[in-house]
Design an enzyme around this catalytic site. Sequence first.
Site, PDB file in Angstrom:
ATOM      1  N   LYS A  30      -0.212 -17.978   5.532  1.00 42.94           N
ATOM      2  CA  LYS A  30      -1.267 -17.659   6.506  1.00 42.94           C
ATOM      3  C   LYS A  30      -1.698 -18.953   7.203  1.00 42.94           C
ATOM      4  O   LYS A  30      -2.024 -19.947   6.527  1.00 42.94           O
ATOM      5  CB  LYS A  30      -2.441 -17.062   5.734  1.00 42.94           C
TER       6      LYS A  30
HETATM    7  O1  G3P Z   1      -9.143 -12.025   5.051  1.00 45.96           O
HETATM    8  C1  G3P Z   1     -10.029 -12.379   6.020  1.00 45.96           C
HETATM    9  C2  G3P Z   1     -11.029 -11.356   6.472  1.00 45.96           C
HETATM   10  O2  G3P Z   1     -10.705 -10.078   6.074  1.00 45.96           O
HETATM   11  C3  G3P Z   1     -12.428 -11.784   6.221  1.00 45.96           C
HETATM   12  O3  G3P Z   1     -13.369 -10.757   6.298  1.00 45.96           O
HETATM   13  O4  G3P Z   1     -15.634  -9.871   5.831  1.00 45.96           O
HETATM   14  O5  G3P Z   1     -15.215 -12.356   5.645  1.00 45.96           O
HETATM   15  O6  G3P Z   1     -15.265 -11.246   7.859  1.00 45.96           O
HETATM   16  P1  G3P Z   1     -14.960 -11.081   6.416  1.00 45.96           P
END
Ligand code: G3P
Length: 224
Positions: free
Chosen positions: A83
């Site tokens: 990633k």
């Molecule tokens: O994997 C990254 C992403 O899904 C992060 O989500 O909830 O931290 O915005 P969030």
Amino acid sequence: MKIFADTAEVQEIQVLQDLGIIDGVTTNPSLIAKSGRDIREVLVEICSICPGDISGETVSTEAEGMVREGRWLREIADNMVVKVPLTPAGIRACKTLSQDRHPVNVTLCFSANQALLAAKAGARYISPFVGRLDDLGQDGMELIADIREIYDNYGFDTQILTASVRGPQHVLAAAKIGSDVFTAPPKVIFQLFNHPLTDKGLKAFLDDWAKTGQTLGRTDSKRR
Ligand code: G3P
């Protein structure tokens, strides 16, 4: 539609894997930090629990560093996906790693033009963050629809991995648009099971069954 678990908690991944509903896992530096564990150790375990694509994120800000870290991640297991962030360095690293046949997930995507760049660089996945756009008062799902349209217009095979999913409404909208994958915390994936009419209906079936006095699975189907 593929379902990825967005977590570095191995017990949660094991439960979802046993249910047979996940196709992969995504991690990021914040999730690894939250687990409190060594990154290599935790990724080795995740890769052995789930045979699907497992994303591990680079932390270098330079393309060369990302490529080096990406190769290190890829040595952990065959199902590791590297990633990288959607920066010029990340796109350059994506191109290099993809040319070397290492699968790449380009993350932190907030615009359709960014997604176009990731596809040009040969990314296997593009990760648009819908929840964080919604947090700003924008419509994250509009971004998914725009990327779908652009990728279909030109036949890009980069898969749309809807990320930053906050609830079942995001899953439904992403599925209707045709997102290839979504990644969500286990809590959100479990919410997909829930419907009060399922619980109510099951209770009624079991209550009625109990009144018959029968035992299912006995060859003579006799009452007790
Ligand atoms: O994997 C990254 C992403 O899904 C992060 O989500 O909830 O931290 O915005 P969030």
